[in-house]
Motif scaffolding. Structure first.
Motif, PDB file in Angstrom:
ATOM      1  N   GLY A 197     -18.708 -24.933  18.808  1.00 27.66           N
ATOM      2  CA  GLY A 197     -18.128 -25.541  20.008  1.00 27.66           C
ATOM      3  C   GLY A 197     -19.214 -25.976  20.978  1.00 27.66           C
ATOM      4  N   SER A 198     -18.923 -27.060  21.682  1.00 22.83           N
ATOM      5  CA  SER A 198     -19.907 -27.620  22.601  1.00 22.83           C
ATOM      6  C   SER A 198     -20.237 -26.618  23.696  1.00 22.83           C
ATOM      7  CB  SER A 198     -19.342 -28.904  23.196  1.00 22.83           C
ATOM      8  OG  SER A 198     -20.378 -29.627  23.772  1.00 22.83           O
ATOM      9  N   GLY A 199     -21.523 -26.382  23.904  1.00 23.39           N
ATOM     10  CA  GLY A 199     -21.964 -25.461  24.946  1.00 23.39           C
ATOM     11  C   GLY A 199     -21.686 -24.002  24.637  1.00 23.39           C
ATOM     12  N   ALA A 200     -21.388 -23.697  23.367  1.00 25.32           N
ATOM     13  CA  ALA A 200     -21.053 -22.311  22.983  1.00 25.32           C
ATOM     14  C   ALA A 200     -22.190 -21.361  23.359  1.00 25.32           C
ATOM     15  CB  ALA A 200     -20.803 -22.240  21.482  1.00 25.32           C
ATOM     16  N   LYS A 201     -21.797 -20.149  23.751  1.00 25.94           N
ATOM     17  CA  LYS A 201     -22.810 -19.153  24.144  1.00 25.94           C
ATOM     18  C   LYS A 201     -23.629 -18.736  22.940  1.00 25.94           C
ATOM     19  CE  LYS A 201     -20.496 -17.376  28.213  1.00 25.94           C
ATOM     20  NZ  LYS A 201     -19.044 -17.551  27.960  1.00 25.94           N
ATOM     21  N   SER A 202     -22.959 -18.582  21.785  1.00 23.99           N
ATOM     22  CA  SER A 202     -23.783 -18.299  20.606  1.00 23.99           C
ATOM     23  C   SER A 202     -23.535 -19.347  19.529  1.00 23.99           C
ATOM     24  CB  SER A 202     -23.525 -16.888  20.069  1.00 23.99           C
ATOM     25  OG  SER A 202     -22.159 -16.669  19.958  1.00 23.99           O
ATOM     26  N   ASN A 203     -24.578 -19.573  18.745  1.00 25.62           N
ATOM     27  CA  ASN A 203     -24.504 -20.564  17.677  1.00 25.62           C
ATOM     28  C   ASN A 203     -23.987 -19.909  16.392  1.00 25.62           C
ATOM     29  OD1 ASN A 203     -27.523 -19.593  18.219  1.00 25.62           O
ATOM     30  ND2 ASN A 203     -27.188 -19.707  16.004  1.00 25.62           N
ATOM     31  N   VAL A 204     -23.622 -20.739  15.419  1.00 28.25           N
ATOM     32  CA  VAL A 204     -23.240 -20.219  14.105  1.00 28.25           C
ATOM     33  C   VAL A 204     -24.458 -19.499  13.516  1.00 28.25           C
ATOM     34  CG1 VAL A 204     -22.468 -20.855  11.781  1.00 28.25           C
ATOM     35  CG2 VAL A 204     -21.614 -22.126  13.757  1.00 28.25           C
ATOM     36  N   ILE A 253     -28.354 -30.613  11.859  1.00 30.42           N
ATOM     37  CA  ILE A 253     -27.868 -29.851  13.004  1.00 30.42           C
ATOM     38  C   ILE A 253     -27.529 -30.835  14.132  1.00 30.42           C
ATOM     39  CG2 ILE A 253     -29.225 -27.784  12.403  1.00 30.42           C
ATOM     40  CD1 ILE A 253     -30.780 -28.468  15.025  1.00 30.42           C
ATOM     41  N   VAL A 254     -26.578 -30.428  14.966  1.00 26.82           N
ATOM     42  CA  VAL A 254     -26.116 -31.307  16.042  1.00 26.82           C
ATOM     43  C   VAL A 254     -26.479 -30.678  17.386  1.00 26.82           C
ATOM     44  CG1 VAL A 254     -24.111 -32.445  17.072  1.00 26.82           C
ATOM     45  CG2 VAL A 254     -24.167 -32.024  14.599  1.00 26.82           C
ATOM     46  N   ILE A 255     -27.026 -31.501  18.279  1.00 25.46           N
ATOM     47  CA  ILE A 255     -27.320 -31.032  19.639  1.00 25.46           C
ATOM     48  C   ILE A 255     -26.704 -31.998  20.645  1.00 25.46           C
ATOM     49  CG2 ILE A 255     -29.164 -30.598  21.332  1.00 25.46           C
ATOM     50  CD1 ILE A 255     -30.749 -29.342  19.194  1.00 25.46           C
ATOM     51  N   GLY A 256     -25.941 -31.460  21.569  1.00 25.96           N
ATOM     52  CA  GLY A 256     -25.307 -32.288  22.591  1.00 25.96           C
ATOM     53  C   GLY A 256     -25.588 -31.786  23.987  1.00 25.96           C
ATOM     54  N   THR A 257     -25.062 -30.587  24.298  1.00 25.82           N
ATOM     55  CA  THR A 257     -25.118 -30.058  25.664  1.00 25.82           C
ATOM     56  C   THR A 257     -26.538 -29.991  26.229  1.00 25.82           C
ATOM     57  OG1 THR A 257     -23.146 -28.784  25.163  1.00 25.82           O
ATOM     58  CG2 THR A 257     -24.399 -28.094  27.092  1.00 25.82           C
ATOM     59  N   PHE A 258     -27.488 -29.580  25.409  1.00 26.79           N
ATOM     60  CA  PHE A 258     -28.876 -29.456  25.869  1.00 26.79           C
ATOM     61  C   PHE A 258     -29.347 -30.773  26.496  1.00 26.79           C
ATOM     62  CE2 PHE A 258     -33.416 -30.015  25.080  1.00 26.79           C
ATOM     63  CZ  PHE A 258     -33.933 -28.915  25.743  1.00 26.79           C
ATOM     64  N   ILE A 259     -29.008 -31.876  25.838  1.00 28.22           N
ATOM     65  CA  ILE A 259     -29.444 -33.190  26.330  1.00 28.22           C
ATOM     66  C   ILE A 259     -28.589 -33.629  27.521  1.00 28.22           C
ATOM     67  CG2 ILE A 259     -29.563 -35.648  25.710  1.00 28.22           C
ATOM     68  CD1 ILE A 259     -30.322 -34.588  22.876  1.00 28.22           C
ATOM     69  N   GLU A 260     -27.291 -33.371  27.405  1.00 31.45           N
ATOM     70  CA  GLU A 260     -26.397 -33.721  28.524  1.00 31.45           C
ATOM     71  C   GLU A 260     -26.829 -33.069  29.814  1.00 31.45           C
ATOM     72  OE1 GLU A 260     -22.345 -32.611  27.704  1.00 31.45           O
ATOM     73  OE2 GLU A 260     -22.304 -34.105  26.097  1.00 31.45           O
ATOM     74  N   LYS A 261     -27.343 -31.844  29.692  1.00 37.37           N
ATOM     75  CA  LYS A 261     -27.745 -31.098  30.894  1.00 37.37           C
ATOM     76  C   LYS A 261     -29.155 -31.447  31.335  1.00 37.37           C
ATOM     77  CE  LYS A 261     -24.484 -27.467  31.124  1.00 37.37           C
ATOM     78  NZ  LYS A 261     -24.088 -26.161  30.615  1.00 37.37           N
ATOM     79  N   GLY A 262     -29.736 -32.483  30.736  1.00 32.99           N
ATOM     80  CA  GLY A 262     -31.053 -32.941  31.172  1.00 32.99           C
ATOM     81  C   GLY A 262     -32.212 -32.232  30.495  1.00 32.99           C
ATOM     82  N   LEU A 300     -23.877 -30.454   4.678  1.00 31.31           N
ATOM     83  CA  LEU A 300     -23.499 -29.372   5.587  1.00 31.31           C
ATOM     84  C   LEU A 300     -24.074 -29.597   6.992  1.00 31.31           C
ATOM     85  CD1 LEU A 300     -22.218 -26.597   6.125  1.00 31.31           C
ATOM     86  CD2 LEU A 300     -24.251 -25.539   5.111  1.00 31.31           C
ATOM     87  N   ILE A 301     -23.167 -29.761   7.952  1.00 28.96           N
ATOM     88  CA  ILE A 301     -23.557 -29.993   9.351  1.00 28.96           C
ATOM     89  C   ILE A 301     -23.264 -28.724  10.151  1.00 28.96           C
ATOM     90  CG2 ILE A 301     -23.131 -31.461  11.381  1.00 28.96           C
ATOM     91  CD1 ILE A 301     -21.936 -33.565   9.472  1.00 28.96           C
ATOM     92  N   VAL A 302     -24.173 -28.359  11.049  1.00 28.15           N
ATOM     93  CA  VAL A 302     -23.973 -27.165  11.875  1.00 28.15           C
ATOM     94  C   VAL A 302     -24.248 -27.526  13.336  1.00 28.15           C
ATOM     95  CG1 VAL A 302     -24.691 -24.769  12.303  1.00 28.15           C
ATOM     96  CG2 VAL A 302     -24.699 -25.666   9.964  1.00 28.15           C
ATOM     97  N   GLY A 303     -23.341 -27.133  14.235  1.00 31.55           N
ATOM     98  CA  GLY A 303     -23.557 -27.451  15.646  1.00 31.55           C
ATOM     99  C   GLY A 303     -22.911 -26.454  16.570  1.00 31.55           C
ATOM    100  N   GLY A 304     -23.224 -26.616  17.860  1.00 32.68           N
ATOM    101  CA  GLY A 304     -22.651 -25.764  18.895  1.00 32.68           C
ATOM    102  C   GLY A 304     -23.641 -24.710  19.370  1.00 32.68           C
ATOM    103  N   GLY A 305     -24.076 -24.842  20.625  1.00 34.89           N
ATOM    104  CA  GLY A 305     -24.928 -23.816  21.233  1.00 34.89           C
ATOM    105  C   GLY A 305     -26.362 -23.765  20.729  1.00 34.89           C
ATOM    106  N   ILE A 306     -26.816 -24.805  20.058  1.00 37.79           N
ATOM    107  CA  ILE A 306     -28.220 -24.801  19.578  1.00 37.79           C
ATOM    108  C   ILE A 306     -29.092 -25.481  20.637  1.00 37.79           C
ATOM    109  CG2 ILE A 306     -29.805 -25.544  17.747  1.00 37.79           C
ATOM    110  CD1 ILE A 306     -27.274 -25.672  15.893  1.00 37.79           C
ATOM    111  N   ARG A 307     -30.138 -24.766  21.078  1.00 39.82           N
ATOM    112  CA  ARG A 307     -30.964 -25.292  22.169  1.00 39.82           C
ATOM    113  C   ARG A 307     -32.458 -25.114  21.931  1.00 39.82           C
ATOM    114  NH1 ARG A 307     -27.254 -21.679  23.894  1.00 39.82           N
ATOM    115  NH2 ARG A 307     -25.567 -22.555  25.131  1.00 39.82           N
ATOM    116  N   SER A 308     -32.849 -24.357  20.908  1.00 44.13           N
ATOM    117  CA  SER A 308     -34.280 -24.090  20.763  1.00 44.13           C
ATOM    118  C   SER A 308     -34.764 -24.398  19.356  1.00 44.13           C
ATOM    119  CB  SER A 308     -34.560 -22.621  21.072  1.00 44.13           C
ATOM    120  OG  SER A 308     -34.083 -21.820  19.997  1.00 44.13           O
ATOM    121  N   PRO A 309     -36.050 -24.735  19.232  1.00 45.43           N
ATOM    122  CA  PRO A 309     -36.623 -24.992  17.913  1.00 45.43           C
ATOM    123  C   PRO A 309     -36.473 -23.780  16.990  1.00 45.43           C
ATOM    124  CG  PRO A 309     -38.154 -25.707  19.622  1.00 45.43           C
ATOM    125  CD  PRO A 309     -37.021 -25.010  20.319  1.00 45.43           C
TER     126      PRO A 309
END
Ligand code: 1GP
Length: 247
Positions: free
Chosen positions: A174-181, A220-229, A197-206
């Protein structure tokens, strides 16, 4: 064509990064600027959508401006029939397999299918599987959730997706999830699921991205990290980290 491209670059580069741009929520930057930066940082595709994106006009404009700005594929990631708009290369044509509401499993798909055909979008048949709870997609999608520590449940859904002919599985916290899969779940699904296989939600670090790549994610999918600047330097670091993994 997009599906083939994804397999070819996956083979060449290792795990791929998809950047998700929500047309209604891009921290004051234009979607096309974000997409351009994402491409420069090594993203292999731009996903456009999200479960709260309801305005088709904005979606259509966003897709068209991103298409003009980048060479990498632009893939729709609709949260509902309103997310099916013209101008993109492809669409994650998804069934939310662990929803309790048939609307999200097959009815929205039936309602959206004629537009997919009419707009000439390449459908990428995707099993969308939600892990954890408390996120927008969990709420909106009436999800019978899979706990983070139950990889075997995710495997059951992924296998059923494979047997139904779906070529993509998206494990979504889920977008902005506190923990990732967790990597253990990704690895368990990877062992049996033969598609992309695609994995997303709550991923923010290398570091997290690398663990998930090592577990066998194709993208892997990253959204919120970029949205938040978040910085595109970190995005480049993420790309470096996941592309060093070859499985
Ligand atoms: C959400 O998996 C995507 O649908 C991306 O998640 O916004 O948490 O990066 P984040």
């Amino acid at each position: 064509k997009t599906e083939n491209y994804l397999h070819v670059i996956r083979k060449k580069k290792g795990t791929l990064l998809f950047v998700l741009i929500d047309s209604e929520n891009s921290a004051g930057h234009s979607a096309s600027t974000l997409a351009k930066e994402a491409e420069k940082s090594g993203a292999s595709a731009i996903l456009v959508g999200g479960s709260s994106a309801t305005d088709q006009l904005t979606m259509t404009e966003t897709v068209s401006s991103i298409k003009k700005a980048v060479k990498i594929p632009v893939i729709l990631f609709p949260g509902n029939v309103t997310g099916v708009v013209p101008g993109a290369d492809a669409i994650l044509f998804s069934s939310l397999l662990n929803s309790d509401n048939p609307y999200f499993i097959s009815q929205a798909q039936a309602l959206g299918a004629p537009s997919v055909l009419r707009f000439g979008l390449e459908p990428l048949p995707t099993a969308y599987i939600i892990i954890g709870e408390g996120t927008t997609v969990w709420h909106v999608g009436s999800v019978r959730t899979i706990p983070f520590d139950k990889p075997s449940l995710a495997v059951m859904y992924a296998l059923s997706a494979q047997f139904m002919g779906m070529r993509f599985v998206y494990l979504e916290a889920g977008s902005g999830a506190k923990s990732n899969v967790k990597p253990e779940m990704v690895a368990a699904v990877r062992k049996l699921f033969k598609g992309f296989l695609i994995v997303g939600g709550g991923i923010r670090s290398p570091e997290t991205a690398e663990e998930i790549a090592k577990a066998g994610a194709d993208a892997i999918v990253i959204g919120t990290f970029i949205e938040k600047g978040g910085s595109f330097k970190t995005i480049s670091d993420i790309v470096k980290a996941i592309q060093s993994v070859r499985k």
